[in-house]
Design a protein around this motif. Structure first.
Motif, PDB file in Angstrom:
ATOM      1  N   TYR A  19     -36.203  25.870 -34.137  1.00  0.00           N
ATOM      2  CA  TYR A  19     -34.867  25.450 -33.731  1.00  0.00           C
ATOM      3  C   TYR A  19     -33.820  26.653 -33.835  1.00  0.00           C
ATOM      4  N   ASP A  20     -32.945  26.591 -32.728  1.00  0.00           N
ATOM      5  CA  ASP A  20     -31.759  27.277 -32.547  1.00  0.00           C
ATOM      6  C   ASP A  20     -32.172  28.970 -32.619  1.00  0.00           C
ATOM      7  N   ARG A  37     -35.872  22.969 -30.086  1.00  0.00           N
ATOM      8  CA  ARG A  37     -34.458  22.604 -29.837  1.00  0.00           C
ATOM      9  C   ARG A  37     -33.476  23.914 -29.699  1.00  0.00           C
ATOM     10  N   LEU A  38     -32.768  23.908 -29.013  1.00  0.00           N
ATOM     11  CA  LEU A  38     -31.392  25.148 -28.668  1.00  0.00           C
ATOM     12  C   LEU A  38     -32.223  26.320 -28.478  1.00  0.00           C
ATOM     13  N   GLU A  84     -32.044  23.826 -21.155  1.00  0.00           N
ATOM     14  CA  GLU A  84     -31.997  24.348 -19.686  1.00  0.00           C
ATOM     15  C   GLU A  84     -32.918  23.773 -19.038  1.00  0.00           C
ATOM     16  N   SER A  89     -33.278  15.725 -25.045  1.00  0.00           N
ATOM     17  CA  SER A  89     -31.522  15.422 -24.904  1.00  0.00           C
ATOM     18  C   SER A  89     -30.898  16.748 -24.527  1.00  0.00           C
ATOM     19  N   CYS A  90     -29.988  16.643 -23.843  1.00  0.00           N
ATOM     20  CA  CYS A  90     -28.828  17.670 -23.432  1.00  0.00           C
ATOM     21  C   CYS A  90     -29.720  18.687 -22.444  1.00  0.00           C
ATOM     22  N   ASP A  97     -35.806  10.681 -26.440  1.00  0.00           N
ATOM     23  CA  ASP A  97     -34.561  10.937 -26.450  1.00  0.00           C
ATOM     24  C   ASP A  97     -34.018  11.486 -25.221  1.00  0.00           C
ATOM     25  N   SER A 152     -32.026  20.777 -25.328  1.00  0.00           N
ATOM     26  CA  SER A 152     -30.700  21.688 -25.034  1.00  0.00           C
ATOM     27  C   SER A 152     -31.772  23.002 -24.805  1.00  0.00           C
TER      28      SER A 152
END
Lengths: 736, 465
Positions: B318-319, B346-347, B377, B402-403, B428, B375
């Motif tokens: 993540y991130d 994520r991210l 893209e 999500s996102c 989600d 997140s």
């Protein structure tokens, strides 16, 4: 298995549902059938997609469960909503962050672009300036130079300003981003605060709602319970009421029925009483009649009883006797049974034993038979050997004896001719011609066939009597004086043969044979007949006769004569029978008559012509064979067996005696006398010989002495001697 | 003695503090002791009418008093033991207590006294374990290289190595050169003073520690300083290459490790490769967390390799900065893997290319249950493939998209895919611009699936019972 079973059992447990565990097989089968049916049913339902219990469940879904489900749904919704609310912040932050990142990336790209363009521009400007430096160097004039320098300075300042501006811009941006960072931080802090707030709120909300829902669920449960209680109570009441009503009804009905039945009872009682009375009267009369009968019966009974008692006693006695006898019989039976068993055992044992014995004995018998056969064979062998040896010895001895006889005869002849000077006649010596052991007379009999042959051969000869004599008495030829004894023997022989009814003419025999030949052709095999057809008639009949004799068992001459005799007798008997009157004829007469017949040739011929009628031949033959050959067979066999031992040696001694007596007694006496004379002569001769020898010896001595004398005389010594021996000699001789 | 005179007034009216008054005081001045004036002292649970305590009590008291010098515990009767443990001071040196006392009550007292807020559930419901883990964490977190003696750590190790299973180290201090730096105000001062020292500074060397902790299963590391506030300096958050090397060595030596987390530590491609190299033949490692780092495509490739080499169960990146290539590498690993159940991306910036690759991998994979691609893209093409995944895959339960701007069309496709799915419980799709209609229908399907899953769970538990 189990659920299905339960399923089939549980719905109706009160009824006597057949169970699989039942003891009755039919019931078990029924139970299995039911189970299978239930299963098929369930499968069908499943296939249709209708769960049998689902409907019930839907119906029975209770209020509380509904409430629980509702609460749960509400709570999960609340929870998910709350979680969403909380996480929304994070998601928003994420999206912001990603947005920021993309923005920043874009900004960075722009920035770098800008920086690059700026650098390019500034480089160009700087190059311009550097170019101008060279231009400035070329300027001579100070004003120009100053001008240019100023320009350069201005341009440099411009360049620097540009750079500064850029730096300022960047610093501005930095500051902005710093601000933004701070703002972001603040924002995030706010976010976090918000989040915490929301979380707390969420927790509070959740707690509250959980509590509420719990209360509601509890309430609903309680409500439900109450409802259930109410409904059950109502049901209970209803059912109680129902029961009460029913009980009342039943009571009423019962009372009614009791009344009815009481009435019925009363009625029945009255009826029965009437009936009873009637029957009573009737029965009483019956009783009276019956009592009377009873009395009668009693009387008869008494009588019968006594009779029966007596009979009973008698029977008892008999029974006792019977039991006694029965027991005795039984005992006897058992005893006998025992004995029987014993005997049986013994029998089996003995049977076994005997069988074994029998077996052993048969074995022995076989063995002995074999031994016996062996022995017979040996015996035969030895007998043959003995016979041969006997023959050989006989021959040898005979030869020796014959030689001796010959020598004796020769000596006799020499004695006769030389010593006695008589003419010597050779004595008749029949035994010298024959050789081999003496064969008894009966064995010398000719075979039947030979006889037949002779008979048939002699067909051409006319003088039958001569022939007959030649045939019938070969032993009676010529008698010689020295063999008187033997002659007498021979006569005896002929006599014995004459006793037998053998004096049947050759013609008769021939006739008989011809009849046989013709009549008993059936005894000859057809093959033989065929074979015989090309032969001469004599030959044919001969062969046929051979076959017939074989069939009839006729072997030797005697049999043939017997047969002939029998035939003749048979015919006579027949004629006697036919005549009937000639019964007085004695057998002796008949015999004489037969003798006569044999003696007379013509009568012979006539009799032979009707020797026997050809038609009667068969019957006669049958009788003949019956009478003669059956008994003979055995004796014949036996005689055959012992014929070797039976050889009688009675005549041997005579034979040998003949040999010994070849020189008769008279001649021996002559011999003795001659011997004595010769002895004397021999003595004289020997004396003479002695004397001759003596003279011979004297002569020789004399000559020798002469020689010696001569020698002495002639020797030189003599000369030397005073007295010469010669002179002595001379004296001596002169003396002599 | 001066205390004695000063105290009486204080003590008289505060009965709650009464037992704490020293005994000599009471003896010397009976009047000062209000207890002597009372018949019943309700607030003291140990009060009794017996004036002379039992010899047993005295002995126990003596034992408690001299426990440090003469620890007698296991020889006592159980009831006495409980009394002693109740009275033992929490200040006793660990050397005495560590291996001797196993009573949870005592360690409970120690923990609550020391930290106040405690959640024992995080430590396997063992106060002792909690005490030692937190004790060791504290020591390591306050360790300053070159200043603190390494012995302070190593002395504790033999005492606590039997009880430490998890180390959650939330900060690691960089070394300081200035002598005035203390442990107390480490972060701010070090940061301000050593800001210019450069990134060559190294942190605590785990190699000396990890091979001694034989029961360690979880390790959480943050190479950075927490709570630096306005004293922020970049070099406070450096994770040097040498740190990385020593950490890799330490990881290799620690064979019992199951969970490894290194977050917010500026782990870049090189370092993650180094770490993963050391983890490749690790026997038990199942969970790896590398969130909030600088991992790029090469690092992601290394992670993909690790996924295939080891029986990993959960990977969290993540991130980070993983792009399409890294995602493809991970997707390739997913197609071969049969153990991984959770993947968090994520991210990152894997983009449609990476997203499609992972979705294709999910078509083949049959073990992964949770996937987080928020997140990243992602747009419509990924949604197209994912809808297919939703139709075919039967193991996925949680999906997070999500996102990502999936758009209306993407939303429709996902909706269609979901309509065939019976296993996904959470999906989600917030901030994905897929339209309310799709969102609503998806949530409806999710509710159905959740109900189904719940029923299944109930029946399964029923079957188990």
């Amino acid at each position: 298995m189990n659920p299905a079973e339960n399923g089939s059992k549980e719905p109706e447990p009160e009824e006597s549902v057949p169970t699989v565990e039942s003891d009755i097989p039919e019931e078990r089968i029924a139970a299995r059938r039911l189970r299978i049916a239930a299963r098929i049913e369930a499968k069908k339902r499943e296939a249709l997609g209708v769960d049998p219990d689902s409907k019930k469940e839907v119906k029975q879904e209770l209020k509380s469960e509904k409430q629980v489900e509702q609460s749960r749904q509400r709570l999960t919704k609340l929870k998910s909503d709350g979680t969403e609310l909380v996480t929304n912040i994070q998601v928003a932050a994420d999206s912001r962050e990603s947005q920021r990142r993309t923005d920043e990336a874009e900004a960075r790209r722009q920035r770098t672009e800008r920086l690059e363009s700026e650098a390019k521009m500034s480089l160009e400007k700087f190059e311009d300036i550097t170019k101008k430096w060279t231009m400035a160097r070329s300027r001579e004039l100070p004003q120009d130079l100053w001008e240019i320098l100023n320009m350069q300075q201005q341009q440099c300042a411009l360049l620097i300003e540009d750079k500064n501006k850029l730096i300022n811009d960047l610093q501005q941006e930095l500051k902005v981003s710093d601000d933004r960072y701070v703002k972001d931080l603040k924002k995030q802090a706010e976010d976090i605060d918000l989040m915490i707030e929301r979380m707390e709120e969420q927790i509070k909300n959740l707690m509250k709602s959980y509590r509420e829902e719990l209360n509601q669920i509890e309430k609903s449960f309680e409500l439900e319970r109450r409802e259930l209680l109410d409904s059950n109570h109502n049901k209970w009441e209803q059912m109680m009421q129902c029961r009460r009503d029913k009980e009342l009804q039943f009571l009423m009905m019962r009372m009614k029925r009791v009344e009815e039945q009481e009435q019925q009872l009363q009625q029945l009682r009255v009826q029965d009483a009437e009936e009873y009375n009637m029957i009573k009267i009737k029965l009483e009369t019956d009783v009276q009649i019956l009592e009377q009968q009873l009395q009668q019966m009693k009387a008869t009974y008494q009588l019968n009883q006594e009779k029966l008692e007596y009979n009973f006693q008698v029977l008892k006695k008999r029974d006792e006797e019977n039991t006694i006898t029965k027991s005795q019989q039984k005992r006897k039976i058992t005893r006998l049974q025992d004995i029987l068993n014993n005997v049986r055992i013994k029998h089996t044992k003995q049977d076994k034993q005997f069988r074994e014995e029998n077996h052993g004995l048969t074995e022995d018998y076989k063995r002995i038979m074999e031994q016996y056969k062996e022995m017979q064979k040996k015996m035969k062998h030895f007998a043959n050997v003995d016979a041969k040896k006997f023959q050989e010895i006989w021959l040898m001895n005979e030869e020796e004896v014959k030689e001796l006889v010959q020598r004796a005869l020769e000596t006799d002849r020499i004695i006769h001719e030389q010593q006695l000077g008589l003419a010597w006649e050779k004595p008749h010596l029949p035994f010298m011609e024959r050789s081999g052991p003496i064969v008894p007379e009966h064995e010398k009999k000719k075979l039947a066939l030979q006889l037949a042959e002779e008979v048939i051969r002699a067909k051409g000869k006319t003088d039958a009597d001569e022939e007959w004599e030649a045939v019938c008495a070969p032993g009676t030829q010529s008698d010689s004086p020295p063999f008187q004894e033997q002659d007498t023997l021979d006569t005896d022989n002929t006599e014995s043969s004459a006793d037998q009814p053998l004096r049947i003419s050759v013609k008769t025999i021939k006739r008989l044979l011809e009849i046989l030949c013709d009549e008993t052709g059936f005894l000859i095999e057809s093959k033989l007949l065929k074979l015989l057809s090309p032969l001469e008639k004599d030959e044919q009949s001969l062969m046929k006769l051979d076959a017939i004799f074989m069939a009839l068992g006729i072997e030797n001459e005697e049999d043939v004569y017997k047969l002939a005799d029998f035939f003749i007798k048979y015919r006579e008997q027949q004629t006697v029978d036919s005549k009937g009157a000639d019964e007085d004829e004695s057998p002796g007469k008949r015999e004489s008559h037969a003798q006569k017949e044999t003696g007379d040739g013509s009568s012979h011929r006539s009799s032979s012509s009707d020797l026997i009628h050809p038609n009667d031949v068969l019957q006669a033959l049958r009788r003949f064979t019956k009478e003669h050959f059956k008994p003979r067979d055995k004796s014949h066999q036996q005689s055959k067996l012992f014929n070797l031992n039976e050889r009688d040696d009675s005549k041997d001694a005579a034979y040998w005696e003949d040999m010994v007596n070849v020189i008769p007694e008279a001649k021996l006496k002559v011999w003795d006398a001659l011997y004595n004379a010769l002895e004397k002569y021999h003595h004289v001769l020997t004396e003479r010989m002695k004397l001759i020898n003596e003279t011979n010896g004297m002569k020789q001595q004399n000559s020798e002495l002469r020689m010696l004398l001569h020698q002495y005389v002639n020797s030189r010594v003599n000369a030397e001697l005073e007295i010469p021996p010669t002179q002595v000699m001379q004296i001596e001789s002169s003396w002599n | 003695m001066p205390d004695v005179i000063a105290n009486p007034d204080k003590g008289v009216f505060t009965p709650g503090r009464l037992p704490q008054i020293s005994e000599p005081v009471m003896r010397l001045n009976p009047a000062s002791d209000p207890r002597k004036m009372r018949r019943i002292i309700a607030e003291d649970p140990e009060w009794s009418l017996a004036i002379i305590p039992l010899l047993r009590e005295l002995c126990l008291q003596h034992i408690v008093k001299n426990f440090e010098n003469n620890p007698i515990l296991n020889e006592l009767l159980p009831s006495h033991k409980a009394k002693v443990l109740e009275k033992l001071s929490t200040k006793l040196p660990l050397k005495v207590t560590a291996n001797l006392i196993s009573d949870e009550g005592y360690w409970n007292r120690c923990c609550t006294e020391r930290w106040g807020v405690c959640d024992v559930a995080c430590y396997g419901d063992s106060w002792k374990r909690m005490f030692f883990e937190r004790h060791l964490e504290k020591i390591i977190e306050l360790f300053i290289p070159d200043v603190t003696d390494i012995k302070t750590v190593l002395d504790v190790v033999p005492l606590c190595k039997n009880y430490v299973k998890k180390l959650n180290i939330s900060q690691l201090l960089p070394p300081v050169k200035e002598p005035q730096m203390n442990e107390d105000d480490n972060a701010s001062d070090t940061a301000s003073d050593l800001g210019h020292e450069g990134p060559s500074i190294d942190h605590f060397d785990f190699w000396t520690l990890l091979d001694k902790l034989t029961h360690l299963e979880e390790l959480h590391l943050v190479y950075g300083v927490s709570g630096c506030g306005m004293n922020f300096e970049w070099n406070l958050f450096e994770f040097t290459y040498r740190d990385c090397q020593s950490l890799a060595k330490a990881l290799k030596s620690c064979k019992t490790l199951k969970v490894f987390r290194i977050t917010q530590s500026k782990v870049d491609d090189e370092k993650v490769r180094l770490l993963i190299n050391s983890l490749l033949d690790h026997p038990f490692l199942t969970v790896l967390d590398l969130s909030h780092n600088l991992i790029g495509d090469r690092g992601a490739r290394a992670i993909g390799k690790l996924i295939n080499e080891r029986k990993m169960k959960s990977i969290t990146v993540y991130d980070n900065k993983i792009r399409a290539h890294g995602a493809q590498a991970i997707a390739y690993a997913l197609t071969k893997n049969t153990t991984l159940t959770s993947l968090n991306l994520r991210l990152n910036q894997i983009g449609d290319e990476g997203g499609q690759a992972i979705a294709h991998a999910l078509l083949k994979n049959a073990t992964l249950t949770n996937i987080h691609m928020g997140s990243n893209e992602l747009t419509e093409p990924t949604a197209t493939v994912l809808s297919q995944v939703l139709v075919q895959n039967k193991t996925l339960r949680n999906i997070n998209l999500s996102c990502n701007r999936l758009g209306l069309d993407g939303g429709k496709q996902i909706q269609e895919g979901m309509s065939y799915n019976r296993t996904v419980v959470e999906f989600d799709v917030r901030l994905t611009e897929i339209g309310q209609e799709s969102e609503y229908s998806i949530s409806q399907i999710l509710q159905n699936n959740q109900e189904k899953a719940r029923k299944k769970l109930i029946t399964e538990s029923g079957v188990k019972k």
